[in-house]
Design an enzyme around this catalytic site. Structure first.
Site, PDB file in Angstrom:
ATOM      1  N   ASP A   1     -35.970 -26.485 -13.098  1.00 17.64           N
ATOM      2  CA  ASP A   1     -36.043 -27.933 -12.928  1.00 17.64           C
ATOM      3  C   ASP A   1     -34.648 -28.560 -12.905  1.00 17.64           C
ATOM      4  O   ASP A   1     -33.774 -28.171 -13.677  1.00 17.64           O
ATOM      5  CB  ASP A   1     -36.859 -28.516 -14.096  1.00 17.64           C
ATOM      6  CG  ASP A   1     -37.182 -29.981 -13.914  1.00 17.64           C
ATOM      7  OD1 ASP A   1     -37.787 -30.330 -12.891  1.00 17.64           O
ATOM      8  OD2 ASP A   1     -36.830 -30.780 -14.806  1.00 17.64           O
TER       9      ASP A   1
ATOM     10  N   GLU B   1     -34.477 -26.326  -8.195  1.00 18.60           N
ATOM     11  CA  GLU B   1     -34.748 -27.638  -7.605  1.00 18.60           C
ATOM     12  C   GLU B   1     -33.391 -28.301  -7.393  1.00 18.60           C
ATOM     13  O   GLU B   1     -32.744 -28.693  -8.358  1.00 18.60           O
ATOM     14  CB  GLU B   1     -35.615 -28.489  -8.542  1.00 18.60           C
ATOM     15  CG  GLU B   1     -35.982 -29.811  -7.913  1.00 18.60           C
ATOM     16  CD  GLU B   1     -36.338 -30.910  -8.908  1.00 18.60           C
ATOM     17  OE1 GLU B   1     -36.993 -31.872  -8.508  1.00 18.60           O
ATOM     18  OE2 GLU B   1     -35.930 -30.824 -10.076  1.00 18.60           O
TER      19      GLU B   1
HETATM   20  O1  ISL Z   1     -32.155 -35.717  -8.688  1.00 17.31           O
HETATM   21  C1  ISL Z   1     -32.839 -36.533  -8.197  1.00 17.31           C
HETATM   22  C2  ISL Z   1     -32.217 -37.434  -7.281  1.00 17.31           C
HETATM   23  O2  ISL Z   1     -30.922 -36.953  -6.962  1.00 17.31           O
HETATM   24  C3  ISL Z   1     -34.310 -36.629  -8.540  1.00 17.31           C
HETATM   25  O3  ISL Z   1     -35.044 -36.621  -7.382  1.00 17.31           O
HETATM   26  C4  ISL Z   1     -34.689 -35.515  -9.507  1.00 17.31           C
HETATM   27  O4  ISL Z   1     -34.094 -34.325  -9.139  1.00 17.31           O
HETATM   28  C5  ISL Z   1     -36.145 -35.267  -9.611  1.00 17.31           C
HETATM   29  O5  ISL Z   1     -36.811 -36.425  -9.961  1.00 17.31           O
HETATM   30  C6  ISL Z   1     -36.361 -34.200 -10.681  1.00 17.31           C
HETATM   31  O6  ISL Z   1     -37.708 -33.823 -10.752  1.00 17.31           O
HETATM   32  C7  ISL Z   1     -38.046 -32.849 -11.686  1.00 17.31           C
HETATM   33  O7  ISL Z   1     -37.640 -33.178 -12.996  1.00 17.31           O
HETATM   34  C8  ISL Z   1     -38.236 -34.332 -13.568  1.00 17.31           C
HETATM   35  C9  ISL Z   1     -39.767 -34.305 -13.451  1.00 17.31           C
HETATM   36  O8  ISL Z   1     -40.285 -35.568 -13.759  1.00 17.31           O
HETATM   37  C10 ISL Z   1     -40.212 -33.923 -12.047  1.00 17.31           C
HETATM   38  O9  ISL Z   1     -41.611 -33.828 -11.980  1.00 17.31           O
HETATM   39  C11 ISL Z   1     -39.538 -32.621 -11.689  1.00 17.31           C
HETATM   40  O10 ISL Z   1     -39.937 -32.115 -10.458  1.00 17.31           O
HETATM   41  C12 ISL Z   1     -37.803 -34.396 -15.005  1.00 17.31           C
HETATM   42  O11 ISL Z   1     -37.976 -33.174 -15.641  1.00 17.31           O
END
Ligand code: ISL
Length: 535
Positions: free
Chosen positions: A215, A274
């Site tokens: 994540d 991610e």
């Molecule tokens: O980084 C971002 C923008 O540059 C965001 O899009 C971010 O990376 C994204 O929201 C992260 O998502 C992940 O971590 C979150 C969680 O709520 C999400 O469901 C997950 O996919 C926090 O742990």
């Protein structure tokens, strides 16, 4: 590189795998509490085997108070009782292995839950303590220290800082949380943080998982001194800006190298980051040979059904990984993004376009990530009643952003009325009665359904030699259309124009919609085999 069957067999299992993302709360409920769990996932392994996927990515199931659907972890080395506890995980791993389906878990190294014992200890120990150093505590600005240490906003709205009350009852330091206040960011410069994460990696790998989705893999390192953001434009809160100091700091690569060293001791395992980074060169840095194995490229999930935009997304995704020799990845949606049927316009056209795009995606070289429910052609549910909304974004934004619940409505499995076999209780989000036509049971019996299209396409991709090779060759095609070829002989054509188009010569394999007098209709895609490769 054109791969021979031998080369292909020698490649790691994940390089061109079809992953299926399970959002466990919404997949299948095995114990009747209205929330999906790992018992439910195990019960549906037969369905997943039928679908033909190689691997699962299961969103976080570790112990959590569930302030952000499990992305707030209070014990990373246990399974939450809500999801069936450790027994349900072990049973799932055993049965998935028997069915030759790999299982990858979702780990959250950027932050913990505010109910993690470390955070409780940090609050109790006070400023300057070893306990506080595992997080990012700072004194406030202004004479009374009552202003946040910098101007960073949280991704979910409001400031990225929360002030704590010290043990003597006085207002005290502030702690950083890029997401919700219940998700304090860890200080990755503290060696205890890396050591603990290593323990978590080994714990699950030793228990038999096949790898991890990491994540916010572009977020763990923070810049020294935590400087203000250059400009605070509220409309860009969710955009990924190269100048955003909250993400993509160079020190993050050292963290990935450490993680990779551990994974290299488990050669079967995969790490998938991610990584919301737009610049191709910066993106590619995350998948250098000693960092992550794969990183999500979200370009295809961000574009509309428009030939030039689709081609641009594909070309950029390929270009980002090519210099470092990593495998590309493809995804049309996930638990954070509007479902593709809705993104492509909704209704019959939205479904037709989503069907076309799954053929595009599965024709591409690299790893593919399918989000549960996409195979049923589910739309986003944008009319959930306000009192049903659970995403922290809804509260944090002062009820201006409805958040991501619309793509997290539980799966319709069978029957004619909600909850469609998802649960024997009350589903955690209401399910639309119109989904009666979209249940997995109904679609599996219908050869023309979206799930049947997925099944046929996944099977062809996994068995036909025409899908070999990592290169793409673009061919001239009519305005609003795309045609690309794979070295193995596959031709993929997609029609985003309003008119039917003739197909190129070749043996017909599969189309997302019936051909009309031999022509490919609007909002459709087809696969063919090049004439000179037919044996
Ligand atoms: O980084 C971002 C923008 O540059 C965001 O899009 C971010 O990376 C994204 O929201 C992260 O998502 C992940 O971590 C979150 C969680 O709520 C999400 O469901 C997950 O996919 C926090 O742990």
């Amino acid at each position: 590189m054109t791969d021979t069957p031998e080369v292909r067999a020698a490649q790691p299992w994940w390089r061109a795998a079809v992953f299926y993302q399970v959002y466990p709360r919404s997949f299948a409920d095995g114990d009747g509490d209205g929330i999906g769990d790992l018992i439910g996932v195990r019960e549906k392994l037969g369905y997943l085997e039928l679908l033909g996927v190689d691997a699962l990515w299961i969103c976080p199931v570790m112990r959590s108070p569930m302030a952000d659907g499990g992305y707030d972890v209070s014990d990373p080395r246990d399974i939450d009782p809500l999801f069936g506890g450790m027994a349900a995980m072990d049973a799932l791993l055993a049965e998935a292995r028997a069915r030759r389906i790999k299982v990858t878990m979702d780990l959250v190294p950027n932050h913990t839950s505010s109910e993690h014992p470390w955070f409780a200890a940090a609050l109790a120990a006070g400023p300057g303590s070893r306990e506080r150093d595992r997080y990012l505590f700072r004194d406030g600005r202004g004479p009374a220290g009552d202003e946040p240490p910098n101007n960073w906003p949280s991704i979910f709205g409001g400031p990225a800082w929360t002030r704590v009350t010290e043990t003597d009852g006085r207002p005290g330091q502030w702690y950083l949380h890029i997401f919700a206040p219940e998700q304090p960011d860890l200080n990755w410069e503290n060696p205890e943080v890396a050591a603990d994460f290593e323990q978590t990696l080994r714990f699950w790998l030793d228990r038999g998982v096949d790898g991890f989705r990491i994540d916010v893999a572009h977020g763990m390192a923070k810049p020294e001194d935590l400087p203000d953001m250059p400009e605070l434009d509220v409309s860009r809160l969710l955009a990924h800006d190269a100048n955003d100091p909250r993400f993509n700091n160079p020190a993050v690569h050292e963290i990935h190298r450490k993680i990779r060293k551990v994974l290299d001791e488990y050669p079967h395992a995969v790490s998938i980051g991610e990584v919301w980074v737009d610049d191709n060169t910066r993106f590619g840095e995350y998948v250098r040979p000693d960092e992550l194995h794969l990183a999500f490229n979200f370009r295809l999930a961000e574009v509309r059904f428009e030939a030039a935009a689709i081609r641009d997304a594909i070309e950029n995704s390929l270009a980002a990984v090519e210099p470092v020799g990593a495998s590309p990845t493809w995804t049309l949606s996930n638990h954070d993004i509007e479902r593709e049927v809705t993104r492509y316009g909704g209704g019959a056209a939205g479904v037709a376009r989503a069907r076309a795009m799954i053929l595009v995606e599965l024709a591409l070289p690299g790893a593919v990530f399918l989000y549960n429910g996409a195979e049923l052609g589910l739309p986003n549910v944008d009319d959930l009643p306000e009192e049903a909304l659970r995403d922290p974004m809804w509260e944090r934004s002062g009820h201006t952003e409805r958040g991501r619940d619309g793509c997290r409505v539980p799966m319709p499995w069978e029957g004619d009325a909600p909850p469609f076999g998802f649960t024997t209780g009350e589903p955690w989000l209401p399910m639309p009665p119109q989904w009666a036509a979209l249940t997995a049971d109904k679609q599996l019996e219908d050869l023309g359904s979206t799930v049947s299209l997925y099944r046929m396409a996944i099977e062809l991709r996994g068995t036909r030699p025409e899908f070999r090779g990592s290169e793409l060759e673009w061919r001239h095609s009519p305005q609003g259309c795309l045609e690309f070829r794979r070295p193995g002989g596959l031709i993929c054509v997609v029609n985003t124009s309003p008119d039917p188009i003739p197909l190129p010569p070749g043996e017909f394999l599969l189309a997302s919609m019936p051909l009309a007098s031999g022509r490919l209709p609007a909002d459709a895609a087809a696969w063919l085999v090049r004439v000179d490769t037919i044996t």
